[in-house]
Enzyme design. Structure first.
Site, PDB file in Angstrom:
ATOM      1  N   HIS A 365     -19.882  15.364 -43.104  1.00 40.69           N
ATOM      2  CA  HIS A 365     -18.445  15.431 -42.666  1.00 40.69           C
ATOM      3  C   HIS A 365     -17.678  13.974 -42.586  1.00 40.69           C
ATOM      4  O   HIS A 365     -16.493  14.137 -42.901  1.00 40.69           O
ATOM      5  CB  HIS A 365     -18.459  15.816 -40.922  1.00 40.69           C
ATOM      6  CG  HIS A 365     -18.645  17.201 -40.887  1.00 40.69           C
ATOM      7  ND1 HIS A 365     -19.826  17.730 -40.827  1.00 40.69           N
ATOM      8  CD2 HIS A 365     -17.878  18.166 -40.829  1.00 40.69           C
ATOM      9  CE1 HIS A 365     -19.731  19.046 -40.728  1.00 40.69           C
ATOM     10  NE2 HIS A 365     -18.471  19.497 -41.000  1.00 40.69           N
ATOM     11  N   CYS A 677     -11.947  28.160 -46.499  1.00 44.10           N
ATOM     12  CA  CYS A 677     -11.489  26.740 -45.911  1.00 44.10           C
ATOM     13  C   CYS A 677     -12.493  25.854 -46.241  1.00 44.10           C
ATOM     14  O   CYS A 677     -12.293  24.528 -45.850  1.00 44.10           O
ATOM     15  CB  CYS A 677     -11.148  27.033 -44.530  1.00 44.10           C
ATOM     16  SG  CYS A 677     -12.424  27.113 -43.511  1.00 44.10           S
TER      17      CYS A 677
END
Ligand code: PEP
Ligand code: MG
Length: 757
Positions: A365, A677
């Protein structure tokens, strides 16, 4: 008699502590020779440019030969070890057909020979050799012993290469090859200065720095020591009754150490010599701990960890009393063993130029965040000498996953040129602003933004986007110091919704767990990505979920551009329960007098189970968004955060492509819109295949938006379908990639594939 394992452990520790490569090599050759009772131990380093193995250290041969004697790349037994990249163990070397007699080393013919390759990232860097005058076949445990040390050596050699210690071996132009390798995780290049980030209690990660005010730092140190002493005494008296004698003795020992002159005076002496307090403490503690590391007695050896524990306590005290005032240089390169999203966000945006971490991969992330911010990132640089990097100039190459420490003028110049070319490419793309995102045959494609921070908004990309396809709500949770309440969340969501209205904004419910921990909600798991993540936490903590849904519904009042998306769905029960909860929050708000409307609700397909449930999911929700980041990690069983397997993580893998095709086909049967996405949507090559599948909504980081617009405008629907068909016939990702590279080159988009043009 000490076991082989014991000796190994000791050598590995000493090698780790060696100040430079030559000392490490010297240590290895002398210790190995002794441990296996050989007559000679030598290390040859491979100079690929000159196609030779150069004798770099020896114990047993003439020292004058070091650096002078070298063997041709493919000759002799050393050459054979190199070629095969495996150990060669022969009891009578001279009778081996590949034997090469070298006189310059002062050799008499040796008979016993064992050579093992030193390998890093599948490449042979050198050969570690032991020899015996008499015929001798080395035993299995001796072979594995050498093997383990060779692995250790590989790390030391890569460090040295990056540091320029191996200069003598390199031909001119080699400087460009002297870098540390990691994973290319966010494209772009940067030239800047390092700021090291580290955990409060990680003594080993403390960077080396000069001390600016010795008097002050000595006072801070003395103060920290006396506070730790105080707290230990308090703890000791509180636990006095219940503690077993042995533990009591431990407290006494720790207190004794704290009171001991050596620990305090040595640290102070180091500060006086110019080291800053934290690394002075680190070095003193290490020096003391090493003495115990070497003890024969297991009990005494264990004391080394007590000393290190004491060091951690003092360090934490030092840091909490004097919070780090970090001065961020103009072009800050944030470096750490692990870098968290929060640490990244602490750097003032205009100063952050790049990110480098020893752990993690391009799917972590923090890498996604770096891409969102448009700064290059190299993750998983396993040999990163973090402690020695503070303040150094580095070049970060986010295209190839390279980091140059203290780059030479030639390297810097080369990268300045690349930066310039990058700028030109951006200028070219600027021309696309405002134009329609349509294929050459007129199919409209919607490009949405992935974001998570209100502070990130306001870039020009906002105006280009058709809306927000993924708002990662965990990011505002991560930068907070406690669970944000309904009002705080309401304000946050309202800001995003207002900025984009009337364009749609998809708010994803909290997706923590995995590699996104909340500092104030800690839990330990051995398999976090298979653990308590996303909606699994929401279902177990309805209060957290309901608060969030209430904030979302209220934020949308009067705007009606909000959609809700549920992450990590793996069964329909989860969806049913969550839909009920959303309905409940909606009804309660209405009862309370808030004029809320029921939003569109979608699910993420990012767990393989969901791929096979698309029909059932499509019947229940308004849209599906494919999270290819997680879908890839789960389909391929490759932890997206683990640098060791990062090469296996590939969204062009046929399994991923076929899963996507199946999702789209199933959703179509139920007229359920599908978007993507995951980061795949923002990858120019992969996006061509997504278009070929008929996906007309892609959500990506701001930095990818114009690139993908360019791709859309350069292909016809038919072309993308053909490319997809060709890709689906392929058996592995390595075949798919060149197909797409060629396709982009053919339409003049080669510039999107590499830095510059
Ligand atoms: C994904 O998994 O593809 C995704 C978009 O979610 P995240 O990267 O936040 O897990
Ligand atoms: Mg995900």
């Amino acid at each position: 008699m000490r076991s082989m394992l014991e000796v190994l452990r000791r050598i590995v520790e000493e090698v780790n502590g060696a100040p430079d490569l030559d000392s490490a090599l010297q240590l290895i050759v002398s210790q190995v020779k002794r441990a296996v009772k050989a007559d000679v131990c030598s290390v040859y380093l491979t100079d690929h440019q000159q196609r030779r193995h150069v004798l770099r250290a020896t114990h047993g041969l003439r020292q004058e030969a070091v650096g002078k004697v070298s063997l041709p790349l493919h000759r002799g037994l050393v050459g054979l070890v190199y070629e095969r990249a495996e150990p060669i163990n022969v009891d009578d070397a001279p009778s081996h057909p590949r034997y090469l007699f070298v006189t310059e080393t002062g050799e008499v013919p040796y008979h016993g020979f064992l050579g093992v390759p030193v390998i890093q990232n599948r490449k042979v860097l050198g050969v570690l050799v032991v020899r015996q005058r008499k015929p001798r076949m080395f035993e299995d445990n001796e072979v594995t012993f050498l093997f383990t040390l060779a692995a250790q050596l590989a790390g030391a050699i890569t460090h040295a290469q990056a540091n320029g210690e191996l200069d003598a071996m390199g031909a001119p132009g080699e400087a460009l090859k002297r870098y540390l390798e990691g994973r290319a995780s966010a494209t772009g290049v940067a030239v800047g200065r390092v700021v090291v980030t580290y955990q409060m209690d990680d003594l080993a990660a403390v960077p080396e720095r000069r001390c600016s005010d010795p008097k002050l730092e000595i006072a801070q140190f003395r103060d920290a020591v006396s506070r730790v002493e105080e707290s230990l005494r308090r703890l000791q008296s509180r636990l006095g009754e219940v503690l077993p004698t042995e533990e009591k003795a431990l407290f006494d020992a720790l207190l004794l150490m704290l009171g001991s002159d050596s620990l305090v005076t040595q640290t102070i002496a180091r500060i006086e010599q110019g080291e800053w307090v934290q690394s002075a403490l680190h070095h003193t503690i290490e020096e003391h701990a090493r003495v115990f590391d070497k003890m024969e007695d297991v009990y005494l050896r264990e004391r080394a960890s007590d000393i290190r524990d004491l060091g951690r306590r003092i360090l934490m005290r030092l840091q909490s009393d004097t919070p780090r005032e970090v001065e961020y240089p103009e072009q800050t390169i944030l470096v750490g063993v692990e870098v968290s999203g929060v640490e990244l966000m602490e750097v003032p945006r205009e100063r952050l130029a790049g990110v480098v971490a020893a752990k993690g991969s391009s799917a972590s992330h923090v890498a996604i965040l770096a891409r969102a911010m448009g700064v290059p990132a190299v993750m998983g640089v396993t040999d990163l000498p973090v402690a020695r990097m503070e303040g150094r100039e580095v070049v970060v190459d986010g295209y190839h996953g390279r980091v140059y420490l203290s780059p030479t003028p030639a390297v810097r110049q080369e990268y300045q040129r690349m930066l310039e070319e990058d700028r030109q490419l951006s200028t070219e793309m600027e021309a696309l602003r405002g134009s329609a995102t349509e294929t050459t045959d007129g199919v409209c494609v919607s490009l949405y933004l992935n974001t998570g921070l209100v502070s990130e908004l306001g870039s020009i990309a906002d105006y280009e986007a058709s809306g927000v396809g993924l708002y990662r709500t965990e990011l505002p949770f991560m930068v907070s110091d406690r669970f944000p309440g309904e009002t705080a969340q309401f304000e946050n969501y309202r800001q995003v919704l207002e900025r984009f209205a009337p364009r749609p904004v998809t708010l994803r419910t909290l997706d923590i767990g995995g590699d996104k921990p909340l500092p104030y909600f800690p839990f330990e798991e051995s398999n976090p990505f298979l653990g308590w993540r996303g909606v699994r936490i929401s279902l177990d903590h309805p209060e957290i979920f309901l608060t969030q849904i209430r904030a979302m519904l209220r934020a949308a009042i009067g705007l009606d551009n909000m959609q809700i998306m549920l992450p990590m769905i793996s069964s329909v029960n989860e969806v049913d329960e969550l839909l009920l909860m959303i309905q409940r929050a909606h009804d309660e708000l209405l009862e309370e007098g808030h004029p809320v409307a029921m939003p569109k609700i979608g699910v993420m397909v990012e767990v393989p189970a969901a791929v096979y449930l698309v029909a059932e999911l499509a019947r229940r929700v308004d849209f599906i968004s494919v999270g290819t980041n997680d879908l890839t990690q789960y389909l391929l069983a490759v932890d997206r955060n683990n640098s060791r397997v990062a090469d296996l993580y590939n969204e062009l893998h046929p399994a991923v492509l076929r899963a996507l095709v199946q999702i789209v086909r199933e959703a179509e049967r139920f007229n359920c819109p599908v978007s993507v996405c995951g980061e795949m949507a923002g990858n120019p090559m992969a996006s061509v295949l997504l278009l070929g599948m008929g996906i007309e909504a892609l959500s990506m980081s701001a930095g990818s938006l114009l690139k993908i617009k360019w791709v859309v405008q350069s292909f016809s629907r038919a072309q993308t379908r053909q490319l997809l068909q060709a890709a689906l016939r392929m058996e592995n990702a390595e075949q798919v990639r060149p197909l797409l590279e060629r396709a982009l080159e053919d339409v003049g988009l080669g510039g999107l594939l590499r830095p510059g043009k």
